[in-house]
Design an enzyme around this catalytic site. Sequence first.
Site, PDB file in Angstrom:
ATOM      1  N   LYS A  61       8.877  67.942  39.670  1.00 14.45           N
ATOM      2  CA  LYS A  61       7.651  68.676  39.964  1.00 14.45           C
ATOM      3  C   LYS A  61       6.461  67.807  39.586  1.00 14.45           C
ATOM      4  O   LYS A  61       6.469  67.138  38.551  1.00 14.45           O
ATOM      5  CB  LYS A  61       7.636  69.983  39.182  1.00 14.45           C
ATOM      6  CG  LYS A  61       6.514  70.931  39.536  1.00 14.45           C
ATOM      7  CD  LYS A  61       6.721  72.274  38.839  1.00 14.45           C
ATOM      8  CE  LYS A  61       5.654  73.284  39.191  1.00 14.45           C
ATOM      9  NZ  LYS A  61       5.891  74.598  38.559  1.00 14.45           N
ATOM     10  N   GLU A 106      12.567  75.093  33.918  1.00 10.43           N
ATOM     11  CA  GLU A 106      11.561  74.054  34.169  1.00 10.43           C
ATOM     12  C   GLU A 106      11.059  73.501  32.848  1.00 10.43           C
ATOM     13  O   GLU A 106      10.610  74.252  31.980  1.00 10.43           O
ATOM     14  CB  GLU A 106      10.390  74.616  34.966  1.00 10.43           C
ATOM     15  CG  GLU A 106       9.306  73.583  35.253  1.00 10.43           C
ATOM     16  CD  GLU A 106       8.136  74.165  36.018  1.00 10.43           C
ATOM     17  OE1 GLU A 106       6.983  73.794  35.689  1.00 10.43           O
ATOM     18  OE2 GLU A 106       8.362  74.983  36.920  1.00 10.43           O
TER      19      GLU A 106
END
Length: 247
Positions: A151, A89
Amino acid sequence: MNISHFIDYTLVAPSTTEHEIIDHCYSARKNGNYAVTINSCYVPLAKQLLADSVIKTCATIGYPFGFADTKAKVFEATQAINVGADEIEMVINLGYLKSRNYVSVLKDIFEVKQAIGNIPLKVTIEISELTKNEIIKACEICLDARVDYIKTSTGFSKSGATLTAVKIIKKTVKNKIKIIASSGIDDYESILKYIESGADLVGTSTNVMQVNKTQQARNSKIFKQYIDNLEHKQNTENHAKILKEMD
């Protein structure tokens, strides 16, 4: 509905201890979450704790502001994979995006994606810092970079996910990129709303359990009985008062 499989269980506070990571992974195993998202230094520990489970270990890189040099992000990502990370991420470079230096934003993401190959890449775009048009542009860049997830938030900015932003992202990427609604979502009903709005996963530091419908029904029944008894008592008292006044 069992929401545990939709939870990307997150623990990225700067003061996180090894003991907290152990508790975090134990909770994830117990509840059957999709993944744990942690700072990259704890990947070896988490990987050991989650052995023989299907729970993913996701490592954050260039976190939480995304300003690290691209080469540093690439190194951190590949190192995290070498020690066991299943997913990576990263945070979009907001400064580049705000400067409309879209080529550099794309290059930053694409080089990380290229370096990690088939390992899923999640890109946080930090919606609270962006206008609607900037959210759309960030999503278009993510499409070009062939990322796997977008996200909404890191949890380190002004605010977290919104239903409106999730719908904007979904409309832009359709089904080509999965969506993680993250930050400020810590109860069962909210998670359901985000999933219904188009989110594939929900990032949260609270391991929300499935609502016990039987217990809910029992509690509702008890509450109704309490209200009925209260009303009956009030009616009886009022009736007695009226009779007394008539005397």
